[in-house]
Write an enzyme that holds these catalytic residues in place. Structure first.
Site, PDB file in Angstrom:
ATOM      1  N   TYR A 197      32.088  -6.583 -88.724  1.00 20.59           N
ATOM      2  CA  TYR A 197      31.273  -7.183 -89.786  1.00 20.59           C
ATOM      3  C   TYR A 197      29.850  -7.294 -89.290  1.00 20.59           C
ATOM      4  O   TYR A 197      29.613  -7.749 -88.177  1.00 20.59           O
ATOM      5  CB  TYR A 197      31.785  -8.590 -90.143  1.00 20.59           C
ATOM      6  CG  TYR A 197      32.220  -8.681 -91.579  1.00 20.59           C
ATOM      7  CD1 TYR A 197      31.329  -8.387 -92.603  1.00 20.59           C
ATOM      8  CD2 TYR A 197      33.524  -9.038 -91.923  1.00 20.59           C
ATOM      9  CE1 TYR A 197      31.717  -8.429 -93.928  1.00 20.59           C
ATOM     10  CE2 TYR A 197      33.922  -9.090 -93.239  1.00 20.59           C
ATOM     11  CZ  TYR A 197      33.010  -8.787 -94.246  1.00 20.59           C
ATOM     12  OH  TYR A 197      33.399  -8.830 -95.559  1.00 20.59           O
ATOM     13  N   ASP A 224      16.450  10.019-108.103  1.00 20.99           N
ATOM     14  CA  ASP A 224      17.864  10.027-107.713  1.00 20.99           C
ATOM     15  C   ASP A 224      18.193  11.456-107.320  1.00 20.99           C
ATOM     16  O   ASP A 224      18.396  12.323-108.180  1.00 20.99           O
ATOM     17  CB  ASP A 224      18.719   9.558-108.889  1.00 20.99           C
ATOM     18  CG  ASP A 224      20.203   9.497-108.538  1.00 20.99           C
ATOM     19  OD1 ASP A 224      20.605  10.143-107.553  1.00 20.99           O
ATOM     20  OD2 ASP A 224      20.945   8.816-109.264  1.00 20.99           O
ATOM     21  N   THR A 228      23.107   9.625-102.647  1.00 22.68           N
ATOM     22  CA  THR A 228      24.390   9.514-101.953  1.00 22.68           C
ATOM     23  C   THR A 228      24.325  10.442-100.748  1.00 22.68           C
ATOM     24  O   THR A 228      23.391  11.235-100.598  1.00 22.68           O
ATOM     25  CB  THR A 228      25.567   9.920-102.861  1.00 22.68           C
ATOM     26  OG1 THR A 228      25.305  11.220-103.376  1.00 22.68           O
ATOM     27  CG2 THR A 228      25.753   8.925-103.998  1.00 22.68           C
ATOM     28  N   LYS A 272      27.306  14.666-101.035  1.00 19.34           N
ATOM     29  CA  LYS A 272      27.293  15.862-101.901  1.00 19.34           C
ATOM     30  C   LYS A 272      26.744  17.032-101.084  1.00 19.34           C
ATOM     31  O   LYS A 272      27.360  17.421-100.096  1.00 19.34           O
ATOM     32  CB  LYS A 272      26.514  15.548-103.176  1.00 19.34           C
ATOM     33  CG  LYS A 272      27.155  14.382-103.980  1.00 19.34           C
ATOM     34  CD  LYS A 272      26.463  14.158-105.297  1.00 19.34           C
ATOM     35  CE  LYS A 272      27.193  13.112-106.124  1.00 19.34           C
ATOM     36  NZ  LYS A 272      26.653  11.759-105.926  1.00 19.34           N
TER      37      LYS A 272
HETATM   38  N1  DSN Z   1      27.983  11.474-108.712  1.00 20.40           N
HETATM   39  C1  DSN Z   1      28.302  11.876-110.023  1.00 20.40           C
HETATM   40  C2  DSN Z   1      28.695  13.297-110.044  1.00 20.40           C
HETATM   41  O1  DSN Z   1      27.787  14.050-110.207  1.00 20.40           O
HETATM   42  O2  DSN Z   1      29.849  13.703-109.919  1.00 20.40           O
HETATM   43  C3  DSN Z   1      29.166  10.937-110.673  1.00 20.40           C
HETATM   44  O3  DSN Z   1      28.659   9.639-110.497  1.00 20.40           O
END
Ligand code: DSN
Length: 411
Positions: free
Chosen positions: A52, A198, A224, A227
């Site tokens: 933690y 984004d 994120t 990807k």
């Molecule tokens: N991240 C998205 C996608 O493009 O699959 C879904 O939130």
């Protein structure tokens, strides 16, 4: 000799083995998925999951964090170096919480946000009605032009001048064309809005210099890490030093408790991998494969939104084939080609049975497939969509599996 997981929990072990086999036997065409390296996987499955560490390096609410501090500082330093930014927060648990932190950093409930409509290629968290970002904020949306399938910056500017948003989003989840960050920045500057990019889908392309970087133009970069960047499931927020405090406070204590330190370590590994020269080749190969796949599909009579792609993603409108996107995606899965059904701009069909499918090449490229393979992939997609019976799908599946076995995911 059974593995420790097989011995302790054979049911979960069997499920994981089944998923590994599925990934091995099929080709992943989902543009937001990828196959991570064994090193990223090892960090994800490490003892760092035991810790933690609420707070930030050297300012934690738990003892025993000297090593975790090193992990987080390393990940943030690598993010800053790779993306050319002054500040990186590597704690957001995933994309939607990262985007929510952008609102928490810069907006109050009821403030106006301008984002790309989900059904035009944006993301739920850019102010779509069913997301809290569309319920707690006053959301205004831009789309794409009907004739080009591409964002019209004149429309964005008109909307921004009329609605005076406090926050503007660019980027999304189904955008096959290059994002004009400088164009968005000019609009945001004109109306005094915070501009957030984004780049979840294209972060790996930016790192590999196969897409222009938003860094010189935007206030915040949200991404994120799983990807095109090919890391673990996580997220990052990056900005100039000016916004560092607001972003850090929004993530913790604004929205989250303890970060997922095993994920942070795996993000650090992925960023190290993305900084290697080979990753630049990978990023460009992703785009070359997508362009080749798009051309092969067009030759077979498929309509691509915007007429093609500049990046890793293709949005295929199946109206001319008279097949719904969901039926097509389900048939393709039986043929070993895993994609997702997706709305196309101005889609007359409902979201759960839209007119399109979304395809991407990051995972295929990780397996080592090249432009030479894309004609076959397009043929299998075409045969899968046109298949009249299970036997036809099974014939495609066998061919897909043969290629998949020749190019296994990294282990
Ligand atoms: N991240 C998205 C996608 O493009 O699959 C879904 O939130």
């Amino acid at each position: 000799m059974p593995t420790v997981l097989e011995a302790t929990d054979p049911r979960v072990a069997e499920l994981i083995a089944g998923e590994e086999q599925r990934q091995h036997d099929t080709l992943c065409l989902i543009p937001s998925e990828n196959h991570v390296s064994p090193a990223v996987l090892a960090a994800t499955g490490s003892v760092l999951t035991n810790k933690y560490s609420e707070g930030y390096p050297t300012r934690r609410y738990y003892q025993g964090n000297a090593i975790i501090d090193g992990v987080e500082e390393l990940a943030a330093e690598r993010a800053r170096d790779l993306f050319g930014v002054e500040h990186a927060n590597v704690q957001p648990l995933s994309g939607a919480p990262a985007n929510l932190a952008v609102y928490a950093a810069f907006l109050e409930p009821g403030d106006t946000v301008l984002g790309m409509a989900l059904d035009a290629g944006g993301h739920l968290t850019h102010g779509w009605g069913v997301s809290v970002t569309g319920r707690w904020f006053r959301a205004v949306r831009y789309g794409v032009r009907r004739d080009t399938g591409v964002v019209d910056l004149d429309e964005v500017r008109q909307l921004a001048l009329r609605e005076r948003p406090k926050l503007i989003w660019c980027g999304g989840t189904a955008i096959p064309r290059t994002i004009d960050f400088a164009g968005f920045a000019a609009i945001a500057g004109e109306v005094g809005a915070v501009l957030a990019a984004d780049v979840a889908h294209i972060a790996g392309l930016i790192a590999g210099e196969a897409h222009p970087s938003p860094a010189p133009h935007v206030d915040v970069i949200a991404t994120t890490t799983h990807k095109t960047l090919r890391g673990p499931r996580g997220a990052m927020l990056m900005s100039s030093a000016r916004h560092a405090k607001a972003i850090d406070r929004a993530v913790f204590p604004g929205l989250q408790g303890g970060p997922h330190d095993h994920t942070t370590a795996a993000i650090a590994v992925a960023l190290h991998e993305a900084a290697q020269p080979a990753f630049t080749d990978y990023a460009h190969a992703i785009v070359a494969n997508a362009v080749a796949l798009g051309e092969a599909l067009i030759e077979r009579g498929y309509d691509l939104v915007s007429g093609g792609t500049d990046n890793h993603l293709l949005l295929v409108d199946l109206t001319a084939q008279n097949v719904g996107g969901r039926v097509a995606a389900e048939a393709l899965e039986r043929a070993g080609l895993v994609c997702n059904y997706n709305a196309v701009p101005f889609d007359p069909r409902p979201p759960l049975d839209p007119s399109g499918i979304r395809l991407g090449t990051p995972a295929l490229t990780t397996r080592g497939l090249t432009t030479d393979h894309m004609a076959d992939v397009a043929r299998w997609i075409d045969e899968g969509i046109r298949a009249k019976d299970n036997a036809a799908l099974e014939r495609v599946r066998r061919e897909v599996e043969e290629l998949a076995h020749a190019f296994p995911p990294p282990r």
